[in-house]
Each structure stands twice: as structure tokens, then as C-alpha cells.
Design a protein around this motif. Structure first.
Motif, PDB file in Angstrom:
ATOM      1  N   SER A 130       0.935  -1.275   0.136  1.00  0.00           N
ATOM      2  CA  SER A 130       0.137   0.044  -0.017  1.00  0.00           C
ATOM      3  C   SER A 130       0.634   1.086  -0.186  1.00  0.00           C
ATOM      4  O   SER A 130       0.454   2.332  -0.681  1.00  0.00           O
ATOM      5  N   VAL A 131       1.986   1.069   0.395  1.00  0.00           N
ATOM      6  CA  VAL A 131       3.000   2.219   0.604  1.00  0.00           C
ATOM      7  C   VAL A 131       3.478   2.503  -0.683  1.00  0.00           C
ATOM      8  O   VAL A 131       3.475   3.651  -1.306  1.00  0.00           O
ATOM      9  N   ALA A 132       3.883   1.393  -1.472  1.00  0.00           N
ATOM     10  CA  ALA A 132       4.445   1.518  -3.026  1.00  0.00           C
ATOM     11  C   ALA A 132       3.293   2.222  -3.825  1.00  0.00           C
ATOM     12  O   ALA A 132       3.456   2.884  -4.672  1.00  0.00           O
ATOM     13  N   ARG A 133       2.049   1.608  -3.528  1.00  0.00           N
ATOM     14  CA  ARG A 133       0.812   2.180  -4.508  1.00  0.00           C
ATOM     15  C   ARG A 133       0.598   3.809  -4.345  1.00  0.00           C
ATOM     16  O   ARG A 133       0.376   4.544  -4.879  1.00  0.00           O
ATOM     17  N   SER A 168      -4.018  15.271  -1.997  1.00  0.00           N
ATOM     18  CA  SER A 168      -4.494  14.131  -1.218  1.00  0.00           C
ATOM     19  C   SER A 168      -3.369  13.128  -0.905  1.00  0.00           C
ATOM     20  O   SER A 168      -3.174  12.814   0.114  1.00  0.00           O
ATOM     21  N   CYS A 169      -2.283  13.118  -1.656  1.00  0.00           N
ATOM     22  CA  CYS A 169      -1.072  12.334  -1.387  1.00  0.00           C
ATOM     23  C   CYS A 169      -0.475  13.071  -0.385  1.00  0.00           C
ATOM     24  O   CYS A 169       0.306  12.348   0.583  1.00  0.00           O
ATOM     25  N   LEU A 170      -0.094  14.291  -0.141  1.00  0.00           N
ATOM     26  CA  LEU A 170       0.485  15.032   0.752  1.00  0.00           C
ATOM     27  C   LEU A 170      -0.014  14.750   2.223  1.00  0.00           C
ATOM     28  O   LEU A 170       0.640  14.766   3.047  1.00  0.00           O
ATOM     29  N   GLU A 171      -1.569  14.741   2.320  1.00  0.00           N
ATOM     30  CA  GLU A 171      -2.125  14.555   3.401  1.00  0.00           C
ATOM     31  C   GLU A 171      -1.889  13.218   3.981  1.00  0.00           C
ATOM     32  O   GLU A 171      -1.925  13.122   5.205  1.00  0.00           O
ATOM     33  N   GLU A 172      -1.661  12.328   3.197  1.00  0.00           N
ATOM     34  CA  GLU A 172      -1.607  10.988   3.557  1.00  0.00           C
ATOM     35  C   GLU A 172      -0.184  10.652   3.850  1.00  0.00           C
ATOM     36  O   GLU A 172       0.053   9.648   4.447  1.00  0.00           O
ATOM     37  N   MET A 173       0.681  11.402   3.377  1.00  0.00           N
ATOM     38  CA  MET A 173       2.088  11.172   3.384  1.00  0.00           C
ATOM     39  C   MET A 173       2.746  10.692   4.869  1.00  0.00           C
ATOM     40  O   MET A 173       3.393   9.896   5.151  1.00  0.00           O
ATOM     41  N   PRO A 174       2.243  11.476   5.890  1.00  0.00           N
ATOM     42  CA  PRO A 174       2.839  11.143   7.512  1.00  0.00           C
ATOM     43  C   PRO A 174       2.511   9.750   7.595  1.00  0.00           C
ATOM     44  O   PRO A 174       3.227   8.919   8.430  1.00  0.00           O
ATOM     45  N   GLN A 175       1.224   9.239   7.457  1.00  0.00           N
ATOM     46  CA  GLN A 175       0.801   8.121   7.444  1.00  0.00           C
ATOM     47  C   GLN A 175       1.810   6.764   6.780  1.00  0.00           C
ATOM     48  O   GLN A 175       2.027   5.904   7.306  1.00  0.00           O
ATOM     49  N   GLN A 176       1.587   7.223   5.789  1.00  0.00           N
ATOM     50  CA  GLN A 176       2.569   6.275   4.764  1.00  0.00           C
ATOM     51  C   GLN A 176       3.996   6.273   5.325  1.00  0.00           C
ATOM     52  O   GLN A 176       4.570   5.036   5.234  1.00  0.00           O
ATOM     53  N   VAL A 177       4.636   7.237   5.831  1.00  0.00           N
ATOM     54  CA  VAL A 177       6.098   7.150   6.248  1.00  0.00           C
ATOM     55  C   VAL A 177       6.114   6.515   7.740  1.00  0.00           C
ATOM     56  O   VAL A 177       6.973   5.478   7.729  1.00  0.00           O
ATOM     57  N   LYS A 178       5.015   6.536   8.136  1.00  0.00           N
ATOM     58  CA  LYS A 178       5.065   5.862   9.666  1.00  0.00           C
ATOM     59  C   LYS A 178       4.803   4.429   9.388  1.00  0.00           C
ATOM     60  O   LYS A 178       5.565   3.413   9.868  1.00  0.00           O
ATOM     61  N   THR A 179       4.028   3.932   8.221  1.00  0.00           N
ATOM     62  CA  THR A 179       3.853   2.600   8.165  1.00  0.00           C
ATOM     63  C   THR A 179       5.054   1.953   7.441  1.00  0.00           C
ATOM     64  O   THR A 179       5.612   0.794   7.870  1.00  0.00           O
ATOM     65  N   PHE A 180       5.864   2.668   6.721  1.00  0.00           N
ATOM     66  CA  PHE A 180       7.258   2.196   6.213  1.00  0.00           C
ATOM     67  C   PHE A 180       8.356   2.048   7.259  1.00  0.00           C
ATOM     68  O   PHE A 180       8.826   0.966   7.277  1.00  0.00           O
ATOM     69  N   GLN A 181       8.197   2.936   8.065  1.00  0.00           N
ATOM     70  CA  GLN A 181       9.256   2.965   9.109  1.00  0.00           C
ATOM     71  C   GLN A 181       8.947   2.020  10.181  1.00  0.00           C
ATOM     72  O   GLN A 181       9.946   1.286  10.639  1.00  0.00           O
ATOM     73  N   ASN A 182       7.746   1.465  10.304  1.00  0.00           N
ATOM     74  CA  ASN A 182       7.383   0.379  11.242  1.00  0.00           C
ATOM     75  C   ASN A 182       7.213  -0.965  10.797  1.00  0.00           C
ATOM     76  O   ASN A 182       7.152  -1.820  11.552  1.00  0.00           O
ATOM     77  N   PHE A 183       7.678  -1.064   9.483  1.00  0.00           N
ATOM     78  CA  PHE A 183       7.760  -2.493   8.973  1.00  0.00           C
ATOM     79  C   PHE A 183       8.660  -3.310   9.240  1.00  0.00           C
ATOM     80  O   PHE A 183      10.056  -2.637   9.334  1.00  0.00           O
ATOM     81  N   GLN A 184       8.550  -4.541   9.665  1.00  0.00           N
ATOM     82  CA  GLN A 184       9.504  -5.600  10.464  1.00  0.00           C
ATOM     83  C   GLN A 184       9.799  -6.038   8.795  1.00  0.00           C
ATOM     84  O   GLN A 184       9.028  -7.222   8.666  1.00  0.00           O
ATOM     85  N   ASN A 185      11.155  -6.205   8.702  1.00  0.00           N
ATOM     86  CA  ASN A 185      11.494  -6.721   7.577  1.00  0.00           C
ATOM     87  C   ASN A 185      12.268  -8.122   7.718  1.00  0.00           C
ATOM     88  O   ASN A 185      13.093  -8.603   7.164  1.00  0.00           O
ATOM     89  N   LEU A 186      11.520  -8.927   8.249  1.00  0.00           N
ATOM     90  CA  LEU A 186      11.964 -10.444   8.445  1.00  0.00           C
ATOM     91  C   LEU A 186      10.663 -11.285   8.705  1.00  0.00           C
ATOM     92  O   LEU A 186       9.669 -10.956   9.211  1.00  0.00           O
ATOM     93  N   ASP A 187      10.970 -12.375   8.064  1.00  0.00           N
ATOM     94  CA  ASP A 187       9.765 -13.261   8.231  1.00  0.00           C
ATOM     95  C   ASP A 187       9.859 -14.095   9.492  1.00  0.00           C
ATOM     96  O   ASP A 187      10.719 -13.908  10.498  1.00  0.00           O
ATOM     97  N   GLU A 188       8.740 -15.120   9.721  1.00  0.00           N
ATOM     98  CA  GLU A 188       8.761 -15.759  10.965  1.00  0.00           C
ATOM     99  C   GLU A 188      10.149 -16.577  11.106  1.00  0.00           C
ATOM    100  O   GLU A 188      10.437 -16.785  12.659  1.00  0.00           O
TER     101      GLU A 188
END
Length: 417
Positions: A130-133, A168-188
Motif C-alpha cells: 500500500s505504501v508503494a501504491r 491528497s497524497c501529501l495529506e496521507e504522507m505522514p501515515q505512509q511514512v509511519k507505515t514504512f518505518q514500522n515495517f518489520q523486514n523479517l519473516d517468522e
């Protein structure tokens, strides 16, 4: 025509490899021979790209990403020697068959790369997909157009739409940055889901959007108002061409004059043009105060100045053409009135001359009708110059006949009295 030798596969080449176009035997080759060689290489690159992508169907994200990156590293290195050739082709007005084939091959590779890179974006593991979209939407709104479109109404609408998307994109940007930063880049199992290079790429794209968005919004605003002015000018010019064409009939001129009043008085296009131009000048002034827009400032100043001149000229032509149509209509009314009355009077005079009792025609009456005949000729000459060839021929013949009748009547009246 000789077929160039097959070049090695682009993906599996060492990084120092360059296509055969850079080899010394082809440095002296003709443009078409060079185009053949590069086209062959690009076609092989296209096939290799498809093969590499298809071979990783069902594999992990990292595998697919690695294949595209490997191709890109090799392709970007190898394409350097051919870029001057492509640049020269863009400046060539008439391409040969070989050059057109090269352009098609280049477009095919770049379009397929764009498609696969977009696929890599939207197939990222959730919630990065969703971040990439979001990034793709923002980048599309920020994309610069290569050519100036000719459909100015549509271009203005697209600029407005892009501004809305960007806001619209700029309004959503803070949330998208937060989602990106919180992504755990490891599987189980502790394995990396997304390659570090891809994560770094997403980070760079966030920064690029942030830096570019503010000033690109101004560019889009300028583009919207510029194309609004150009659209209004285009509408006015289209009507002016119609109104300035040779006229066919008095009824036709009345219809055109009604159209003029509809455009100018009811739709108020000249007033809309002035308002749009005023807004454009306001927006263009932002370019003078923003260092990030300084490189475009000179072009913007020239564009605005040219549109001011074009608008002033269009306004003058609108007034002038109304006056012309008014004069043509007045001349037609005068011509029709003088023609019908003069023809009737001449016929009456001819009948009177045919009888034994011939009443004398007072000189002041002949003078009065002579004045009317002069007005007829004046109006007729003006109409002959203002009408289309067919109407002009009809008027010329009509005028010739009535002038002949008049000359004969005056001659008889002078001789007999």
C-alpha cells in the motif's frame, strides 16, 4: 541487406561490456547500419528481460527483484554508448525505416521495464504494497510531461486533477511514512522479506516526493492556468476564422453576428480570457521568488508575455470582425433596398417610354435616382470584395445588368428631352 552478428545476452554479460555499436568497426558505419546493430541488441535485451522475469514466476520477492536489478545494472552500463544515437534521432525530422525500428525496440524495452518495476512495487509484502501504491500515485502526479499537449482544455483538466491527487497524497504522507518505518523486514524464520536495496529505494522515493511536491504543485497550477488561457484563445481564434471567411448571404451574416453576441455578450469569453490571463500572471510571479523554480523563470516570462500579446490581438480582432460583419450586413441591406427600388423604377420608366405619350422626367428626379444608383454600386462593390467567389460572381452580374439598364435609361432620357 546484411544481418549484423548476434550480440551476447545483456543480462549475463560482465559489467564492463558495451554493445557492438561502440566497437571500432562500427564507428565509421552509416547511421542505418548503426541503427540495425543497436536494434538487434535491444531486441535481444527485450527477450532476455522477458525470459528472466518469467523464470522467477512463483519465486520469492527477493528472487524477482534480483533478476530485474541484475538486468538493469548491465543494461544501464551497456546503453551509454547508444544514447547519443538516440538523442540525435529525436532531433531528426524524418526517420529511416531502420531508425524507426530502433525507436520501437527502445520503447519496447523501457516500457517493459516500467511495467515490471511497477509490478515489483505492488507485489511487496503487506503493508508495504500500500505504501508503494501511494508512491506510484504521488510520482504520477509529479511526473513531467515530455511534450506540450495541443488539447488545452484537457491539459488544464489534467493539471487540476494532478493537483487534487497531489494534495491528497501529501495529506496521507505522514501515515505512509509511519507505515514504512514500522515495517518489520523479517519473516517468522528471521529471513529478510525485502532486499535492503529495495528498502533504500523506497526511502529515496519518499524524500524525492517530499522535496519535489511543493514546487511541482506550483508548476501544475501554472500549467492549469496557462492551458486555460490557451484554450480560451483557441476557442476565440476558431470563431474568428469562421467569422472572417468570405460571406455567402445576408442571412448567413446575421447568423454569424448572432454567434458573435452569444460568444462575447452571453458567454463572455473575452472577459473570461482577461480573468484567466490575470490569474496566470499572478501564478507566474511565484517563479521569480522561488530559487527551485529559477531555471523555468525565463521561459515562463516569455510564455506569459506572448499570451498577453496574443490575448490583446484576439480582443482587437473580435471588435474588428464585429464591425466588419455589421458593415457587410448594412451594405447588403442598402444593396437590396437600392436594387429592388431602382429596378422597379427603371421598369416603370421603360414602360412609359414605350408609349406614344412620353412624360418628361425632371432632372432632379434623375439626380435623385442617380444618387441611389451610386449607393447601389458602392454597396455592391464592397459586397463583391467581401463575399465568396460564387456570391461575388452573382452580385457582379446583377450589378452589371442594372447599370446597363440605368445607362440606357439615362441615354434615352437625355436624347429625348
Amino acid at each position: 541487406m546484411a544481418i549484423p552478428p548476434k550480440s551476447p545476452s545483456p543480462v549475463n554479460l560482465p559489467s564492463h561490456y558495451t554493445p557492438a555499436i561502440s566497437a571500432s568497426p562500427l564507428k565509421q558505419a552509416t547511421p542505418d547500419r548503426k541503427a540495425q546493430e543497436v536494434t538487434l541488441w535491444l531486441n535481444q535485451a527485450y527477450d532476455e528481460l522477458l525470459e528472466g522475469w518469467d523464470s522467477t514466476e512463483g519465486e520469492s520477492y527477493s528472487e524477482r527483484y534480483h533478476v530485474i536489478q541484475t538486468f538493469l545494472v548491465s543494461f544501464n552500463e551497456q546503453r551509454r554508448p547508444i544514447m547519443p544515437l538516440l538523442t540525435a534521432m529525436r532531433r531528426t525530422p524524418q526517420l529511416s525505416d531502420e531508425q524507426r525500428a530502433l525507436r520501437q525496440a527502445w520503447d519496447a524495452v523501457t516500457e517493459k521495464l516500467r511495467e515490471y518495476r511497477m509490478e515489483l512495487d505492488v507485489s511487496l509484502p503487506a503493508p508495504l504494497d500500500s505504501v508503494a501504491r501511494w508512491l506510484l500515485r504521488a510520482e504520477a502526479a509529479l511526473a513531467e510531461e515530455e511534450r506540450d499537449p495541443q488539447d488545452h482544455e484537457r491539459a488544464a483538466e489534467e493539471a487540476r486533477e494532478k493537483q487534487e491527487i497531489l494534495r491528497s497524497c501529501l495529506e496521507e504522507m505522514p501515515q505512509q511514512v509511519k507505515t514504512f518505518q514500522n515495517f518489520q523486514n523479517l519473516d517468522e524464520y528471521g529471513n529478510m522479506l525485502v532486499p535492503i536495496d529495495k528498502m533504500d529505494e523506497l526511502k529515496r522515493r519518499f524524500t524525492s516526493v517530499r522535496v519535489t511536491a511543493k514546487y511541482h504543485g506550483m508548476k501544475l497550477e501554472y500549467k492549469e492556468h496557462r492551458h486555460s488561457v490557451l484554450d480560451l484563445l483557441s476557442q476565440i481564434r476558431t470563431k474568428l476564422r469562421l467569422w472572417k471567411r468570405p460571406y455567402v448571404s445576408s442571412e448567413g451574416v446575421r447568423v454569424l453576428l448572432q454567434e458573435w453576441h452569444e460568444l462575447v455578450d452571453r458567454q463572455e469569453l473575452p472577459a473570461l480570457l482577461e480573468a484567466a490571463l490575470y490569474k496566470l500572471k499572478q501564478v507566474s510571479e511565484k517563479y521569480s521568488s522561488k530559487s527551485a523554480l529559477a531555471s523555468d523563470y525565463s521561459q515562463v516570462v516569455q510564455q506569459v508575455k506572448r499570451m498577453e500579446e496574443d490575448s490583446a490581438h484576439a480582443q482587437e480582432e473580435l471588435k474588428a470582425v464585429k464591425g466588419t460583419m455589421g458593415r457587410v450586413l448594412s451594405a447588403w441591406d442598402s444593396y437590396s433596398d437600392c436594387l429592388s427600388s431602382l429596378q422597379a423604377w427603371l421598369q416603370q420608366g421603360t414602360r412609359a417610354h414605350s408609349h406614344e405619350h412620353r412624360p418628361q422626367v425632371p432632372s432632379e428626379v434623375i439626380a435623385e435616382w442617380g444618387s441611389r444608383q451610386a449607393r447601389l454600386n458602392e454597396a455592391g462593390t464592397f459586397l463583391i470584395e467581401s463575399t465568396d467567389p460564387q456570391t461575388s460572381r452573382v452580385l457582379t452580374e446583377e450589378l452589371r445588368k442594372v447599370n446597363l439598364q440605368w445607362a440606357e435609361f439615362v441615354k434615352r432620357s437625355t436624347f429625348e428631352w
